[in-house]
Design a protein around this motif. Structure first.
Motif, short mmCIF file in Angstrom:
data_model
loop_
_atom_site.label_atom_id
_atom_site.label_comp_id
_atom_site.label_asym_id
_atom_site.label_seq_id
_atom_site.Cartn_x
_atom_site.Cartn_y
_atom_site.Cartn_z
N UNK A 95 0.81 -1.21 0.00
CA UNK A 95 0.00 0.00 0.00
C UNK A 95 0.85 1.27 0.00
N UNK A 96 2.14 1.12 0.27
CA UNK A 96 3.04 2.27 0.31
C UNK A 96 3.60 2.55 -1.09
N UNK A 97 3.54 3.80 -1.52
CA UNK A 97 4.03 4.18 -2.85
C UNK A 97 5.55 4.27 -2.83
N UNK A 98 6.19 3.34 -3.54
CA UNK A 98 7.66 3.31 -3.58
C UNK A 98 8.23 4.48 -4.39
N UNK A 99 7.48 4.94 -5.38
CA UNK A 99 7.94 6.09 -6.16
C UNK A 99 8.02 7.33 -5.28
N UNK A 100 7.05 7.48 -4.37
CA UNK A 100 7.06 8.61 -3.45
C UNK A 100 8.25 8.51 -2.50
N UNK A 101 8.56 7.29 -2.06
CA UNK A 101 9.67 7.11 -1.12
C UNK A 101 11.01 7.45 -1.78
N UNK A 113 1.92 10.68 -10.08
CA UNK A 113 0.62 11.26 -9.74
C UNK A 113 0.79 12.69 -9.21
N UNK A 114 1.83 12.89 -8.38
CA UNK A 114 2.08 14.21 -7.82
C UNK A 114 2.57 15.18 -8.89
N UNK A 121 -3.31 6.09 -5.59
CA UNK A 121 -4.06 5.16 -4.74
C UNK A 121 -3.22 4.58 -3.60
N UNK A 122 -1.93 4.83 -3.62
CA UNK A 122 -1.05 4.30 -2.57
C UNK A 122 -0.71 5.39 -1.56
N UNK A 123 -0.12 4.97 -0.45
CA UNK A 123 0.12 5.86 0.68
C UNK A 123 1.31 6.78 0.43
N UNK A 124 1.10 8.08 0.65
CA UNK A 124 2.16 9.08 0.64
C UNK A 124 2.22 9.70 2.03
N UNK A 125 3.26 9.39 2.77
CA UNK A 125 3.42 10.00 4.09
C UNK A 125 4.87 10.45 4.25
N UNK A 175 5.15 5.24 -17.51
CA UNK A 175 4.67 6.56 -17.93
C UNK A 175 5.42 7.05 -19.17
N UNK A 176 6.74 6.89 -19.16
CA UNK A 176 7.57 7.41 -20.26
C UNK A 176 7.35 6.60 -21.54
#
Length: 243
Positions: free
Chosen positions: A42-48, A54-55, A68-72, A105-106
């Motif tokens: 559930x944790x977004x690895x791209x955000x980490x 998405x951002x 849809x995944x967690x960003x904290x 995406x690319x």
């Protein structure tokens, strides 16, 4: 005691962040260097690791809504701390997940660029017109060459009167040939002007750009959020593949 600590960590980081942990997990390990809490699907690895697409696309024409995944931020800080301390991530490397997200995406953007570029090629009608005029020019050039040969033979035989008659016909053919050549030149110039006015495709984000746009409009595009998002993702992917 461990359960109470876990409940406290849930309050700080969110319950979903601890979805992978058992009830009796020692949260003191999580607070230091243990990255197990990050391994939840559930944790977004791209955000980490970097910036989630998405951002990057929020507020653009390609806005995909909320990831849809967690960003904290607390999870990101934990990840960065683990990396700084040389702690190995679960499943070897979260960068692989980030790389897959970027490639998806690319690659889709590159596919749209290829389609857009094809649409800017000469139309079937334009190609047919050029081909028709070119064939006519070839025929007239061949006719001029044959007539010149015939006139030369007549002169050599002393048949000057007939040679003069042929020469008059040759002049008419040459005039026709020059008219077709002028038509061909104008057609090519018009197509070139049309091509210049047509849109070109941005190689970074796939957006259409007009070559007639002024510098300000072009500058606005290149500093636009969507364009910069693709530039950043392409750069990040290149760095990941080079590391």
């Amino acid at each position: 005691m461990a359960y109470e600590q876990r409940k406290l960590l849930e309050q700080l980081m969110g319950r979903d962040a601890l979805v992978k942990l058992p009830r009796d997990y020692d949260v003191r390990r999580v607070q230091s260097t243990d990255p197990s809490v990050l391994d939840s699907p559930k944790v977004c690895k791209s955000f980490l690791v970097g910036k989630c697409p998405y951002d990057l696309f929020q507020g653009t024409k390609e806005d995909r809504g909320k990831c849809p995944k967690i960003h904290q931020e607390k999870l990101k800080i934990l990840y960065e701390t683990c990396v700084k301390n040389g702690v190995r991530m679960p499943n070897d490397n979260f960068k692989l997940d980030y790389m897959r997200d970027l490639e998806g995406v690319i690659n889709e953007c590159n596919r749209k660029i290829r389609i857009a570029e094809k649409r800017l090629e000469l139309s079937v009608e334009e190609r047919e017109k050029i081909s028709s005029v070119t064939q006519e020019l070839d025929k007239l050039d061949e006719q001029v060459s044959l007539m010149l040969q015939e006139i030369t033979l007549l002169v050599e035989k002393g048949e000057l009167e007939m040679a003069l008659d042929w020469n008059k016909e040759l002049e008419e053919v040459i005039r026709n040939r020059d008219a077709v050549a002028t038509q061909y030149t104008e057609m090519v110039e018009n197509i070139n002007q049309s091509a210049q006015q047509k849109l070109q495709v941005c190689e970074q984000c796939g957006a259409y750009l007009s070559r007639l746009d002024n510098d300000r409009r072009l500058a606005d595009h290149f500093v636009g959020k969507m364009h910069l998002a693709y530039v950043e993702m392409r750069r990040a992917l290149a760095e990941l593949k080079g590391s």
